[in-house]
Design a protein around this motif. Sequence first.
Motif, short mmCIF file in Angstrom:
data_model
loop_
_atom_site.label_atom_id
_atom_site.label_comp_id
_atom_site.label_asym_id
_atom_site.label_seq_id
_atom_site.Cartn_x
_atom_site.Cartn_y
_atom_site.Cartn_z
N LEU A 177 0.83 -1.20 0.00
CA LEU A 177 0.00 0.00 0.00
C LEU A 177 0.87 1.27 0.00
O LEU A 177 0.55 2.25 -0.68
CB LEU A 177 -0.93 0.00 1.22
N HIS A 178 1.94 1.21 0.76
CA HIS A 178 2.84 2.37 0.84
C HIS A 178 3.54 2.61 -0.50
O HIS A 178 3.69 3.76 -0.96
CB HIS A 178 3.87 2.16 1.93
N LYS A 179 3.94 1.52 -1.16
CA LYS A 179 4.68 1.62 -2.41
C LYS A 179 3.78 2.03 -3.57
O LYS A 179 4.19 2.80 -4.45
CB LYS A 179 5.33 0.27 -2.72
N ASN A 180 2.55 1.52 -3.57
CA ASN A 180 1.65 1.75 -4.71
C ASN A 180 0.54 2.72 -4.31
O ASN A 180 -0.57 2.33 -3.95
CB ASN A 180 1.04 0.42 -5.18
N HIS A 181 0.84 3.98 -4.36
CA HIS A 181 -0.13 4.99 -4.01
C HIS A 181 -1.13 5.17 -5.16
O HIS A 181 -0.82 4.85 -6.31
CB HIS A 181 0.56 6.32 -3.70
N TYR A 182 -2.32 5.67 -4.83
CA TYR A 182 -3.33 5.81 -5.87
C TYR A 182 -3.07 7.00 -6.78
O TYR A 182 -3.68 7.12 -7.85
CB TYR A 182 -4.73 5.92 -5.25
N ILE A 183 -2.17 7.91 -6.40
CA ILE A 183 -1.79 9.03 -7.26
C ILE A 183 -0.41 8.75 -7.83
O ILE A 183 0.53 8.44 -7.08
CB ILE A 183 -1.76 10.36 -6.48
N PRO A 184 -0.26 8.79 -9.14
CA PRO A 184 1.06 8.54 -9.73
C PRO A 184 2.11 9.49 -9.16
O PRO A 184 1.82 10.65 -8.86
CB PRO A 184 0.83 8.82 -11.23
N GLU A 185 3.33 9.00 -8.99
CA GLU A 185 4.40 9.81 -8.41
C GLU A 185 4.63 11.08 -9.23
O GLU A 185 4.78 11.04 -10.45
CB GLU A 185 5.70 8.99 -8.36
N GLY A 186 4.59 12.20 -8.53
CA GLY A 186 4.81 13.48 -9.17
C GLY A 186 3.60 14.03 -9.90
O GLY A 186 3.66 15.11 -10.48
N GLY A 187 2.47 13.30 -9.82
CA GLY A 187 1.27 13.74 -10.51
C GLY A 187 0.23 14.29 -9.57
O GLY A 187 0.46 14.47 -8.37
N THR A 188 -0.92 14.62 -10.11
CA THR A 188 -2.06 15.09 -9.32
C THR A 188 -3.23 14.14 -9.50
O THR A 188 -3.29 13.37 -10.47
CB THR A 188 -2.48 16.51 -9.75
N PHE A 189 -4.17 14.21 -8.57
CA PHE A 189 -5.30 13.28 -8.60
C PHE A 189 -6.26 13.64 -9.74
O PHE A 189 -6.70 14.76 -9.88
CB PHE A 189 -6.05 13.34 -7.27
N ASP A 190 -6.55 12.62 -10.55
CA ASP A 190 -7.53 12.74 -11.65
C ASP A 190 -8.60 11.70 -11.39
O ASP A 190 -8.35 10.50 -11.52
CB ASP A 190 -6.85 12.51 -13.00
N ASN A 191 -9.80 12.16 -11.03
CA ASN A 191 -10.85 11.21 -10.62
C ASN A 191 -11.19 10.21 -11.71
O ASN A 191 -11.39 9.02 -11.44
CB ASN A 191 -12.11 11.96 -10.19
N ALA A 192 -11.24 10.65 -12.95
CA ALA A 192 -11.57 9.74 -14.05
C ALA A 192 -10.54 8.63 -14.18
O ALA A 192 -10.86 7.49 -14.49
CB ALA A 192 -11.69 10.52 -15.36
N ARG A 193 -9.27 8.97 -13.92
CA ARG A 193 -8.19 8.00 -14.04
C ARG A 193 -7.94 7.26 -12.75
O ARG A 193 -7.72 6.03 -12.75
CB ARG A 193 -6.91 8.72 -14.49
N ASP A 194 -7.96 7.98 -11.62
CA ASP A 194 -7.50 7.42 -10.34
C ASP A 194 -8.62 7.10 -9.35
O ASP A 194 -8.34 6.59 -8.27
CB ASP A 194 -6.54 8.41 -9.67
N GLY A 195 -9.89 7.41 -9.70
CA GLY A 195 -10.98 7.24 -8.75
C GLY A 195 -11.13 5.81 -8.25
O GLY A 195 -11.30 5.57 -7.05
N ASN A 196 -11.06 4.83 -9.15
CA ASN A 196 -11.21 3.43 -8.73
C ASN A 196 -10.00 2.94 -7.93
O ASN A 196 -10.14 2.14 -7.01
CB ASN A 196 -11.44 2.54 -9.96
#
Length: 447
Positions: A177-196
């Motif tokens: 869980l720590h290694k695989n965050h739901y937001i790509p490294e260096g990116g911002t949250f995009d609900n369409a891409r990252d919501g699930n």
Amino acid sequence: MVNSPRDYHHVTTVERSDGYFARGSPKTFPPEILEDPGGHFVQRLAHESDEDFQSILEDTPSPRTPSPESTSAQQTFWAVYRDIPEKWKLKSTERVVEDIIHDACMATDSNFMSKSSLLPSFVIDLGDEDVKRLFLPPELDEINAAMPGLPPPDDVLLGYLGEFASVRSVEELRATLHKNHYIPEGGTFDNARDGNKFYAYLALNTMLNIYASPNRPLTSDHCEDWFTSSVWASIIDNYIMSIPGITLDRKETHLRATGIRKNRSRTRTGKGNYRKSGRHYDGIIHSIGEGCVEYVVLEASASEKGGETSTKYLDDWLKIGRGLRDMMNVLHLQANHNPKFLPHLQAIGIMNSASTFQYSRMVSPVGNICLLKREDVLTIPAGLNGGLGQLLHIITSMVKLRRTVDMTRSWIVSAVEGGLTPEELDRELREGFKSYPARLSWADEAD
């Protein structure tokens, strides 16, 4: 060839070249078999003259009228059957599904007219062996093919969950869980891409807390509310709430759709004319606002003891099935019975028994028929020695169900707002608003 009583010479089944027995059409019958005014087939016997045979055709009673031995429930069922405006004729055998159900329910020794059967409401439970025996193999293939599949989960989610396939301990789950965050490294949250991914991350974090407990809570008995608040709230409730215009009510909530059916003939108030309420469920997912539309019903219990043959399990699924049937009627009403939208509408039922998860869906593809399909039971593992296993399947199932609810909601919104092509709108403005007739009868009054 199989005939019923000799005084009428009814041909109830005909052996076909493919080896099946079926109520065929004149195309499948030998020349000496003709259709009578009642819509069934009569065999001409060798000794009968043209005049005698014509008399038999005219005098033979229709097999689809109530007999003097019919029960009051059968009489009520027949009245609904008689008024069905549109029926489903199977291409594989040319038999009519509603007629097959009629014959099964109106039989003198019918077991389908009990309160434990959905067949009198013209619901085909695709997992009910007794119901499946009413149909021939090619007919079952055609009926099953009319049940739409679920939308697939997105590749981003599947790739994310794949990182947890090898988890076998609390430490490995925490590290993954720590290694695989739901937001790509260096990116911002995009609900369409990252919501699930965000949903899966929250659900797995909740389960991490449970698996990390020294008390191993999933190996112990708990009350129903413990499972609802500690386990299922993060897997079901929080995720469903992310659908625009949708909310979930918990704890013995009455189903509005059943109330609409029960009160549809109510014309006055006062003593003896009180409004009837619908069944109560452990949870209902519905639209927000005055015009509440229900999409999902939930039932829960504290234990899965007894499995799929326990009285509690069977009664809960029957209750869910009856609720889904009422919900289909209201979904059709919301869509103005427009045939453009009806095949796309789905009602969903979810059952949680302790740490198990199972869901069913109901659709109405053609005519006066509803199809009910129940999926396999999935179980959250009590520990991580064998991996996360079916928990990952439960998460992907919820993603599919969420998309199904969202699509059904979109179809309803489109129907309410018009959902017309420019050509259809032009025709409606010229000819006036078109109200479509209902093709789905109300459910039987078993409750």
